[in-house]
Design an enzyme around this catalytic site. Structure first.
Site, PDB file in Angstrom:
ATOM      1  CD  GLU A 176      -1.845   2.004   2.325  1.00 32.09           C
ATOM      2  OE1 GLU A 176      -1.479   3.167   2.046  1.00 32.09           O
ATOM      3  OE2 GLU A 176      -2.086   1.627   3.478  1.00 32.09           O
ATOM      4  CB  CYS A 191      -2.328   5.897   3.451  1.00 26.88           C
ATOM      5  SG  CYS A 191      -3.225   4.860   4.600  1.00 26.88           S
TER       6      CYS A 191
END
Length: 527
Positions: free
Chosen positions: A264, A301
Site C-alpha cells: 500500500e 494514507c
C-alpha cells in the site's frame, strides 16, 4: 517500564550479533531515548526466515480454532499494555495519547476479528464437485478445493501507524490467520514500541502453545532486500512510500521464484464537491474538509490531497473560506525528522511549479509542519503531469477548478489509481452527475459520499486498496477481513479417500462450515 533489550527476535530467542544502531529518538524534542537496538546481520535475517519456514508445517496444520485462540491471546496481551506503553509510543511518534489508545484498541480488535473469521470457516473457500461416474461422454471425478497459507510472510512496519500497521498490525494479523509465520521488519521510527508489542505477541504464542518461530522480528537498515529475496519468504506485506514499495516489488519479481508483494503506497484521495452540495452548505464543507486535512498532521494514507469543484461564484467563495481556515491552523509535530524533511520537499515541488498557486498557510519553517493550501490548473490532470499524482505526506491539499461537467469527468479520468474518492453531494447532484460513480469505480478502492476518507473501519466490507500506484495489487485490501485472501492459495484434491481429506472438505463436514457443493451453498453433510 518493561526492559528494552533491542535484540532481534529469531526462532523464540533474542539475538544481537550485529552492532548497535543509533538510539530511538523522542519525536518532539529530538533527544535520544535510553534504548540501544542491534542491527540485524545478514546471517540473522537468514536465521529469522529459516525459523519461520521451520514453523510453517506445524503452524499451518493447526486447526483454525487453535489459530483463533492465538489471535485472541495476542489481542488480550495488547489490551494489557498500560499507560507506560502509551507514553512511550507518544514519545517515539509525537502522536497524542488519545490517538494511541484508540489505535491500541483497533490493533487488538482486528486480531479478534480475524479470530472470528477463522472460527466461522469461510476463509477456506471450500468447494466440492462430487463425482459423476455416469456422465457422458466422460465421467467426472470427485473434486474438492480449499485454501491454505502461502508460507512465511515478510511484513514491513509503517511509520504513521505504530500499532495498527506495524508489529501486530493488519498484515501480521491476516498472515497469522492464514497460517503463515511472520518475519517482521521493525520501523526505525518506533523501535521501542515494536519491542513492547513483539513481547506481547511472544507471550501469547507461548501461552497458546504455538510453534517456535511463528513470529520473528529484526531491526536495522539495509536488511529489507535480503529478507524479500530469501527463498523461504513466500509473500510480502508493506505500507509506505511509492519508491519503497516499488523497490520491493521489483526485488520480489526478480527472484528465481517470484513472490507477491502486497504494498500500500501512494494516494491523493480526491474529494469532488458538487454544485448543489456547495450551494447548500459551502461553509460547513470548508470547515469539515479543513479538519480532515490537518487531522493527525495529515499523516494518513487517506488524507484528502486533492479537492475538485466546478467553476462558479460559490466555488470561488469556498476557496477563499478554505484558504482562511487552513491559514488559521496551528503547526504540528510530525512523526520524525525524516517525515518533516520529506514534507518540506513536497511543498517545494508544488511551490516551484508554474501552474500551481499557493493559496493559504504560513511559510514552512522550524521543526513543525505548517498546513498549506494550493490551487493547480486543471491542465495538469488533463495533460498527464505527474506533479499532482505524487502524494505530499502531511497537512496539505490542492484545489482544482474545472470548467464544466465534461471537464470534471476528464480530470478524474486523468487520475492514477487511488485508495479513496469522495463525493460531496446532494440528491440533485447524483441525478445530474450519474457518470461519476462508474468512472470512480475504475480508479479507487473505496468511494465515499458526504464523509471524509481519514477514517477506516475494520470490518468485513472495508476495502483499503486500489489500482496502482495506490497498491501493487488492486485485487486485495490491507484492512478488513478480505485481507486474509492475500496470503492464501487454493489446493484441489481429486478422488481423495475421505479419511485423508482436510476436515473442511469431508462429507461429514465436522467443522460445520458453509461450502459450495455442486454449485450450491450448503452446511449439510454429504451422503
Amino acid at each position: 517500564m518493561t526492559d528494552i533489550l533491542g535484540k532481534n527476535y529469531i526462532g523464540g530467542q533474542r539475538s544481537a550479533a550485529g552492532s548497535v544502531i543509533v538510539k530511538s529518538v523522542d519525536a518532539t524534542t529530538g533527544e535520544k531515548l535510553p534504548f540501544d537496538f542491534y542491527q540485524a546481520t545478514l546471517e540473522e535475517v537468514d536465521a529469522a526466515a529459516k525459523a519461520a519456514a521451520a514453523a510453517y508445517p506445524a503452524y499451518r496444520s493447526l486447526s483454525a480454532a487453535k489459530r483463533a485462540d492465538f489471535l485472541d491471546a495476542i489481542a488480550d496481551e495488547i489490551d494489557g499494555l498500560g499507560d507506560d506503553f502509551v507514553a512511550l509510543v507518544c514519545q517515539e511518534t509525537a502522536l497524542p495519547a488519545g490517538r494511541i489508545q484508540g489505535e491500541r484498541g483497533r490493533t487488538s480488535g482486528q486480531m479478534r476479528l480475524f479470530a472470528k473469521v477463522l472460527r466461522r470457516g469461510d476463509f477456506y473457500g471450500a468447494r466440492i464437485d462430487q463425482a459423476l461416474p455416469d456422465r457422458k461422454p466422460l465421467a467426472r471425478p470427485d473434486l474438492r478445493q480449499y485454501r491454505i497459507g502461502l508460507g512465511p510472510v515478510a511484513v514491513f512496519g509503517a511509520s504513521n501507524f505504530p500499532l495498527a500497521f506495524s508489529t501486530a498490525g493488519g498484515d501480521t494479523a491476516s498472515a497469522l490467520a492464514a497460517g503463515c509465520p511472520v518475519v517482521f521488519k521493525a520501523h526505525s521510527g518506533h523501535m521501542a514500541t515494536a519491542e513492547y508489542v513483539a513481547n506481547a505477541l511472544i507471550r501469547a504464542a507461548e501461552k497458546t502453545g504455538m510453534p517456535t518461530g511463528v513470529f520473528n522480528m529484526i531491526y536495522g537498515g539495509g536488511v529489507g532486500e535480503a529478507l524479500v529475496k530469501h527463498p523461504a519468504i513466500q509473500a510480502v506485506g508493506f505500507t509506505g512510500s511509492l519508491s519503497g514499495g516499488r523497490a520491493l516489488c521489483d526485488m520480489a519479481a526478480a527472484r528465481p521464484q517470484p513472490i507477491p508483494v502486497f504494498a500500500e503506497m501512494s494516494s491523493i484521495n480526491p474529494v469532488v464537491i458538487l454544485p448543489a452540495a456547495l450551494n447548500a452548505r459551502g461553509e460547513a464543507i470548508a470547515s469539515e474538509l479543513t479538519a480532515s486535512v490537518v487531522q493527525g498532521c495529515g499523516q494518513f494514507c487517506t488524507n484528502p490531497g486533492l479537492v475538485i469543484g466546478i467553476r462558479s461564484v460559490q466555488f470561488t467563495a469556498f476557496q477563499q473560506r478554505l484558504a482562511g481556515l487552513i491559514g488559521d491552523q496551528p503547526p504540528q509535530t510530525m512523526l520524525n525528522a525524516g517525515t518533516l524533511k520529506s514534507y518540506g520537499k513536497g511543498l517545494e515541488k508544488l511551490l516551484a511549479h508554474s501552474a500551481i498557486e499557493h493559496l493559504g498557510g504560513s511559510t514552512q519553517q522550524g521543526s513543525q509542519a505548517q498546513p498549506q493550501l494550493f490551487k493547480a490548473d486543471v491542465s495538469l490532470l488533463l495533460n498527464g503531469d505527474d506533479v499532482l499524482q505524487e502524494e505530499v505526506f502531511g497537512p496539505t491539499t490542492v484545489l482544482i477548478e474545472v470548467a464544466d461537467q465534461a471537464q470534471l469527468s476528464a480530470a478524474l479520468s486523468g487520475l492514477h489509481g487511488q485508495l479513496t474518492a469522495t463525493l460531496i453531494a446532494e440528491p440533485a447532484d447524483f441525478a445530474q452527475f450519474p457518470e461519476l460513480t462508474p468512472l470512480l469505480e475504475q480508479k479507487v478502492g473505496r468511494i465515499l459520499v458526504n464523509g471524509y476518507p481519514t477514517g477506516v473501519e475494520v470490518c468485513d466490507s472495508m476495502v483499503h486498496g486500489g489500482p496502482y500506484p495506490a497498491t501493487s495489487d488492486a485485487r486485495g485490501t490491507s484492512v478488513g477481513t478480505l485481507a486474509i485472501d492475500r496470503f492464501l492459495r487454493p489446493v484441489c484434491f481429486q478422488n481423495y479417500p475421505q479419511d485423508l481429506l482436510p476436515d473442511a472438505l469431508k462429507n461429514a463436514n465436522p467443522l460445520g462450515i458453509q461450502r459450495l457443493v455442486d454449485g450450491t451453498p450448503s452446511r449439510e453433510k454429504l451422503a
